[in-house]
Scaffold this motif. Structure first.
Motif, short mmCIF file in Angstrom:
data_model
loop_
_atom_site.label_atom_id
_atom_site.label_comp_id
_atom_site.label_asym_id
_atom_site.label_seq_id
_atom_site.Cartn_x
_atom_site.Cartn_y
_atom_site.Cartn_z
N GLY A 155 -23.01 0.76 -48.12
CA GLY A 155 -23.45 1.13 -46.78
C GLY A 155 -22.44 0.65 -45.76
N GLY A 156 -22.95 0.19 -44.62
CA GLY A 156 -22.06 -0.28 -43.57
C GLY A 156 -22.82 -1.09 -42.54
N MET A 157 -22.11 -1.47 -41.48
CA MET A 157 -22.74 -2.27 -40.43
C MET A 157 -22.20 -1.85 -39.07
N VAL A 158 -23.09 -1.85 -38.10
CA VAL A 158 -22.73 -1.60 -36.71
C VAL A 158 -23.28 -2.77 -35.90
N ILE A 159 -22.45 -3.36 -35.05
CA ILE A 159 -22.91 -4.40 -34.14
C ILE A 159 -23.08 -3.74 -32.77
N TYR A 160 -24.33 -3.60 -32.36
CA TYR A 160 -24.66 -2.99 -31.07
C TYR A 160 -24.69 -4.03 -29.97
N LEU A 161 -24.34 -3.63 -28.77
CA LEU A 161 -24.49 -4.43 -27.56
C LEU A 161 -25.67 -3.86 -26.80
N ALA A 162 -26.71 -4.66 -26.62
CA ALA A 162 -27.93 -4.16 -25.98
C ALA A 162 -28.60 -5.27 -25.19
N ASP A 163 -29.46 -4.86 -24.26
CA ASP A 163 -30.18 -5.82 -23.42
C ASP A 163 -31.42 -6.38 -24.10
N SER A 164 -31.88 -5.71 -25.18
CA SER A 164 -33.09 -6.16 -25.87
C SER A 164 -33.10 -5.63 -27.29
N LEU A 165 -33.95 -6.22 -28.11
CA LEU A 165 -34.12 -5.73 -29.48
C LEU A 165 -34.63 -4.29 -29.45
N GLU A 166 -35.50 -3.99 -28.51
CA GLU A 166 -36.04 -2.63 -28.41
C GLU A 166 -34.94 -1.61 -28.13
N GLU A 167 -34.02 -1.95 -27.24
CA GLU A 167 -32.91 -1.04 -26.96
C GLU A 167 -32.04 -0.88 -28.20
N ALA A 168 -31.76 -1.97 -28.89
CA ALA A 168 -30.94 -1.90 -30.10
C ALA A 168 -31.63 -1.06 -31.17
N GLN A 169 -32.95 -1.20 -31.30
CA GLN A 169 -33.70 -0.39 -32.27
C GLN A 169 -33.61 1.09 -31.93
N GLU A 170 -33.68 1.41 -30.65
CA GLU A 170 -33.58 2.80 -30.22
C GLU A 170 -32.19 3.35 -30.53
N LEU A 171 -31.15 2.59 -30.21
CA LEU A 171 -29.78 3.04 -30.47
C LEU A 171 -29.55 3.22 -31.97
N ALA A 172 -29.91 2.23 -32.76
CA ALA A 172 -29.68 2.29 -34.20
C ALA A 172 -30.55 3.36 -34.87
N GLY A 173 -31.76 3.51 -34.37
CA GLY A 173 -32.69 4.48 -34.96
C GLY A 173 -32.31 5.93 -34.73
N GLN A 174 -31.45 6.18 -33.74
CA GLN A 174 -31.02 7.55 -33.44
C GLN A 174 -29.75 7.94 -34.19
N ASP A 175 -29.19 7.03 -34.97
CA ASP A 175 -28.02 7.34 -35.79
C ASP A 175 -28.41 8.44 -36.77
N PRO A 176 -27.64 9.52 -36.86
CA PRO A 176 -27.97 10.60 -37.80
C PRO A 176 -28.16 10.13 -39.24
N TYR A 177 -27.42 9.12 -39.68
CA TYR A 177 -27.63 8.59 -41.02
C TYR A 177 -29.05 8.06 -41.19
N VAL A 178 -29.56 7.39 -40.17
CA VAL A 178 -30.91 6.83 -40.23
C VAL A 178 -31.94 7.95 -40.11
N LEU A 179 -31.74 8.85 -39.16
CA LEU A 179 -32.68 9.95 -38.94
C LEU A 179 -32.84 10.83 -40.19
N GLN A 180 -31.75 11.02 -40.91
CA GLN A 180 -31.77 11.90 -42.09
C GLN A 180 -32.08 11.16 -43.39
N GLY A 181 -32.32 9.85 -43.31
CA GLY A 181 -32.68 9.08 -44.49
C GLY A 181 -31.52 8.78 -45.42
N VAL A 182 -30.29 9.00 -44.94
CA VAL A 182 -29.11 8.70 -45.76
C VAL A 182 -28.95 7.20 -45.92
N ARG A 183 -29.24 6.48 -44.84
CA ARG A 183 -29.14 5.02 -44.84
C ARG A 183 -30.46 4.41 -44.36
#
Length: 84
Positions: free
Chosen positions: A47-75
């Motif tokens: 797999g891989g890793m992305v380090i997000y810069l965000a103001d809150s865990l909720e914002e980071a979850q939103e950013l990471a959750g919209q990644d096409p790999y996550v949306l499509q169940g690839v990762r």
């Protein structure tokens, strides 16, 4: 702003190439917005890793959750606040 590590565990390697361009485009867009500190694949193909810069865990979850790999169940997403 805090750092959040999104560990993207490989779930469906057979779909990886199909969604790779969309994943990279998504991350490039966020990088241009200043929302990414670092990113890259694991050398063992797990797999891989992305380090997000965000103001809150909720914002980071939103950013990471919209990644096409996550949306499509690839990762599978695992997200943690990261203290460098």
């Amino acid at each position: 702003m805090s750092k959040y590590a999104a560990i993207l565990h490989m779930e469906k390697p057979e779909l990886n190439l199909e969604f790779r361009a969309a994943h990279l485009d998504y991350l490039q867009n966020l990088e241009q917005q200043g929302k990414i500190f670092a990113k890259g694949p694991f050398t063992d193909g797990a797999g891989g890793m992305v380090i997000y810069l965000a103001d809150s865990l909720e914002e980071a979850q939103e950013l990471a959750g919209q990644d096409p790999y996550v949306l499509q169940g690839v990762r599978r997403l695992e997200l943690h606040e990261w203290k460098a």
